[in-house]
Design a protein around this motif. Structure first.
Motif, PDB file in Angstrom:
ATOM      1  N   ARG A  30      11.537   1.357 -16.911  1.00  0.00           N
ATOM      2  CA  ARG A  30      11.323  -0.018 -16.460  1.00  0.00           C
ATOM      3  C   ARG A  30      12.632  -0.759 -16.210  1.00  0.00           C
ATOM      4  N   GLU A  31      13.632  -0.511 -17.046  1.00  0.00           N
ATOM      5  CA  GLU A  31      14.874  -1.276 -16.932  1.00  0.00           C
ATOM      6  C   GLU A  31      15.672  -0.920 -15.678  1.00  0.00           C
ATOM      7  N   ARG A  32      15.329   0.168 -15.009  1.00  0.00           N
ATOM      8  CA  ARG A  32      16.062   0.565 -13.805  1.00  0.00           C
ATOM      9  C   ARG A  32      15.492  -0.066 -12.533  1.00  0.00           C
ATOM     10  N   ILE A  33      14.352  -0.725 -12.659  1.00  0.00           N
ATOM     11  CA  ILE A  33      13.692  -1.294 -11.482  1.00  0.00           C
ATOM     12  C   ILE A  33      13.798  -2.809 -11.528  1.00  0.00           C
ATOM     13  N   SER A  34      14.196  -3.401 -10.426  1.00  0.00           N
ATOM     14  CA  SER A  34      14.289  -4.851 -10.351  1.00  0.00           C
ATOM     15  C   SER A  34      12.910  -5.478 -10.513  1.00  0.00           C
ATOM     16  N   SER A  35      12.829  -6.460 -11.381  1.00  0.00           N
ATOM     17  CA  SER A  35      11.553  -7.146 -11.571  1.00  0.00           C
ATOM     18  C   SER A  35      11.173  -7.951 -10.325  1.00  0.00           C
ATOM     19  N   LEU A  36      12.178  -8.182  -9.462  1.00  0.00           N
ATOM     20  CA  LEU A  36      11.911  -8.943  -8.239  1.00  0.00           C
ATOM     21  C   LEU A  36      11.286  -8.060  -7.163  1.00  0.00           C
ATOM     22  N   ASN A  37      11.467  -6.747  -7.295  1.00  0.00           N
ATOM     23  CA  ASN A  37      10.936  -5.843  -6.265  1.00  0.00           C
ATOM     24  C   ASN A  37      10.556  -4.508  -6.868  1.00  0.00           C
ATOM     25  N   PRO A  38       9.464  -4.465  -7.619  1.00  0.00           N
ATOM     26  CA  PRO A  38       9.042  -3.210  -8.255  1.00  0.00           C
ATOM     27  C   PRO A  38       8.470  -2.194  -7.272  1.00  0.00           C
ATOM     28  N   LEU A  39       8.324  -2.573  -5.998  1.00  0.00           N
ATOM     29  CA  LEU A  39       7.779  -1.678  -4.990  1.00  0.00           C
ATOM     30  C   LEU A  39       8.861  -1.220  -4.007  1.00  0.00           C
ATOM     31  N   HIS A  40      10.079  -1.133  -4.484  1.00  0.00           N
ATOM     32  CA  HIS A  40      11.206  -0.678  -3.665  1.00  0.00           C
ATOM     33  C   HIS A  40      11.354   0.825  -3.848  1.00  0.00           C
ATOM     34  N   ALA A  41      10.944   1.595  -2.866  1.00  0.00           N
ATOM     35  CA  ALA A  41      10.880   3.047  -3.001  1.00  0.00           C
ATOM     36  C   ALA A  41      12.204   3.701  -3.395  1.00  0.00           C
ATOM     37  N   PRO A  42      13.335   3.306  -2.803  1.00  0.00           N
ATOM     38  CA  PRO A  42      14.601   3.988  -3.157  1.00  0.00           C
ATOM     39  C   PRO A  42      14.998   3.843  -4.619  1.00  0.00           C
ATOM     40  N   SER A  43      14.374   2.914  -5.348  1.00  0.00           N
ATOM     41  CA  SER A  43      14.708   2.733  -6.758  1.00  0.00           C
ATOM     42  C   SER A  43      14.101   3.801  -7.651  1.00  0.00           C
ATOM     43  N   TYR A  44      13.133   4.530  -7.141  1.00  0.00           N
ATOM     44  CA  TYR A  44      12.427   5.528  -7.941  1.00  0.00           C
ATOM     45  C   TYR A  44      13.012   6.920  -7.711  1.00  0.00           C
ATOM     46  N   MET A  45      13.200   7.627  -8.798  1.00  0.00           N
ATOM     47  CA  MET A  45      13.767   8.974  -8.728  1.00  0.00           C
ATOM     48  C   MET A  45      12.735  10.062  -9.032  1.00  0.00           C
ATOM     49  N   HIS A  46      11.585   9.698  -9.564  1.00  0.00           N
ATOM     50  CA  HIS A  46      10.590  10.676  -9.996  1.00  0.00           C
ATOM     51  C   HIS A  46       9.328  10.489  -9.166  1.00  0.00           C
ATOM     52  N   TRP A  47       8.959  11.563  -8.463  1.00  0.00           N
ATOM     53  CA  TRP A  47       7.859  11.484  -7.505  1.00  0.00           C
ATOM     54  C   TRP A  47       6.885  12.649  -7.658  1.00  0.00           C
ATOM     55  N   GLY A  48       5.622  12.379  -7.318  1.00  0.00           N
ATOM     56  CA  GLY A  48       4.672  13.466  -7.164  1.00  0.00           C
ATOM     57  C   GLY A  48       4.808  14.072  -5.779  1.00  0.00           C
ATOM     58  N   GLN A  49       3.999  15.101  -5.514  1.00  0.00           N
ATOM     59  CA  GLN A  49       4.116  15.815  -4.239  1.00  0.00           C
ATOM     60  C   GLN A  49       3.368  15.118  -3.109  1.00  0.00           C
ATOM     61  N   GLY A  50       2.507  14.170  -3.456  1.00  0.00           N
ATOM     62  CA  GLY A  50       1.769  13.436  -2.442  1.00  0.00           C
ATOM     63  C   GLY A  50       0.376  13.979  -2.214  1.00  0.00           C
ATOM     64  N   ILE A  51      -0.509  13.104  -1.751  1.00  0.00           N
ATOM     65  CA  ILE A  51      -1.873  13.506  -1.445  1.00  0.00           C
ATOM     66  C   ILE A  51      -2.363  12.684  -0.253  1.00  0.00           C
ATOM     67  N   GLN A  52      -3.110  13.332   0.625  1.00  0.00           N
ATOM     68  CA  GLN A  52      -3.521  12.697   1.871  1.00  0.00           C
ATOM     69  C   GLN A  52      -4.778  11.856   1.682  1.00  0.00           C
ATOM     70  N   VAL A  53      -4.745  10.662   2.274  1.00  0.00           N
ATOM     71  CA  VAL A  53      -5.923   9.798   2.379  1.00  0.00           C
ATOM     72  C   VAL A  53      -6.120   9.493   3.859  1.00  0.00           C
ATOM     73  N   THR A  54      -7.315   9.796   4.347  1.00  0.00           N
ATOM     74  CA  THR A  54      -7.636   9.564   5.753  1.00  0.00           C
ATOM     75  C   THR A  54      -8.873   8.686   5.844  1.00  0.00           C
ATOM     76  N   VAL A  55      -8.756   7.586   6.571  1.00  0.00           N
ATOM     77  CA  VAL A  55      -9.867   6.660   6.743  1.00  0.00           C
ATOM     78  C   VAL A  55     -10.220   6.609   8.222  1.00  0.00           C
ATOM     79  N   SER A  56     -11.448   6.955   8.533  1.00  0.00           N
ATOM     80  CA  SER A  56     -11.893   6.978   9.921  1.00  0.00           C
ATOM     81  C   SER A  56     -12.702   5.723  10.241  1.00  0.00           C
ATOM     82  N   SER A  57     -12.623   5.323  11.495  1.00  0.00           N
ATOM     83  CA  SER A  57     -13.335   4.104  11.914  1.00  0.00           C
ATOM     84  C   SER A  57     -14.765   4.407  12.330  1.00  0.00           C
TER      85      SER A  57
END
Length: 127
Positions: free
Chosen positions: A100-127
Motif C-alpha cells: 500500500r505504501e508504494r501507491i499514491s493515495s491520489l491515484n491508486p489506479l495508476h498502472a505503472p505503479s504496480y509491479m505484481h500482475w496476473g496473466q490476464g483474462i478475457q471479457v467479451t461483451v456483445s451487443s
C-alpha cells in the motif's frame, strides 16, 4: 513472491453480468493494495477498481455503480462483480497487487505503479 491468477472471464451479452476472481498467493507485510485493470486492443491499460486490506476502495468513473470490488483475505481471493456490462467493457482484465505504501493515495489506479500482475483474462461483451 506474490503470485496472482485470474478466473471467471468469458463472453456475455450487453446488460449481463460476470464475476472475476483473483487468487492471491500471499499478502504483503502491512497493507496490500489490490486492483483490477483492463486493456482493450490498441488502447492503454486502464485502472478499473482498487481495494486495500482495510476495505478502502476506488473506482474508475466509467464503472462506478456497475462494478464492485471485494477482498476476502481469509480465502486469499479478490473479486470484481461486473453488472450492466456494455461492449465498451470488452478487454483483457488483469489483477495487480502492491504494498500500500508504494501507491499514491491520489491515484491508486495508476498502472505503472504496480509491479505484481496476473496473466490476464478475457471479457467479451456483445451487443
Amino acid at each position: 513472491q506474490v503470485q496472482l491468477v485470474e478466473s471467471g472471464g468469458g463472453s456475455v451479452q450487453a446488460g449481463g453480468s460476470l464475476r472475476l476472481s483473483c487468487s492471491i498467493s500471499t499478502y504483503f507485510y502491512g497493507s496490500t493494495l489490490l486492483a483490477w485493470f483492463r486493456q482493450a486492443p490498441g488502447k492503454e491499460r486502464e485502472g478499473v477498481a482498487a481495494i486495500d486490506t482495510f476495505g478502502g476502495t476506488a473506482y474508475a468513473d466509467s464503472v462506478k455503480g456497475r462494478f464492485t470490488i471485494a477482498n476476502n483475505a481469509a480465502e486469499h481471493t479478490m473479486s470484481l462483480q461486473m453488472n450492466d456490462l456494455t461492449p465498451e467493457d470488452t478487454a483483457m482484465y488483469y489483477c495487480a497487487a502492491e504494498p500500500r505504501e508504494r501507491i499514491s493515495s491520489l491515484n491508486p489506479l495508476h498502472a505503472p505503479s504496480y509491479m505484481h500482475w496476473g496473466q490476464g483474462i478475457q471479457v467479451t461483451v456483445s451487443s
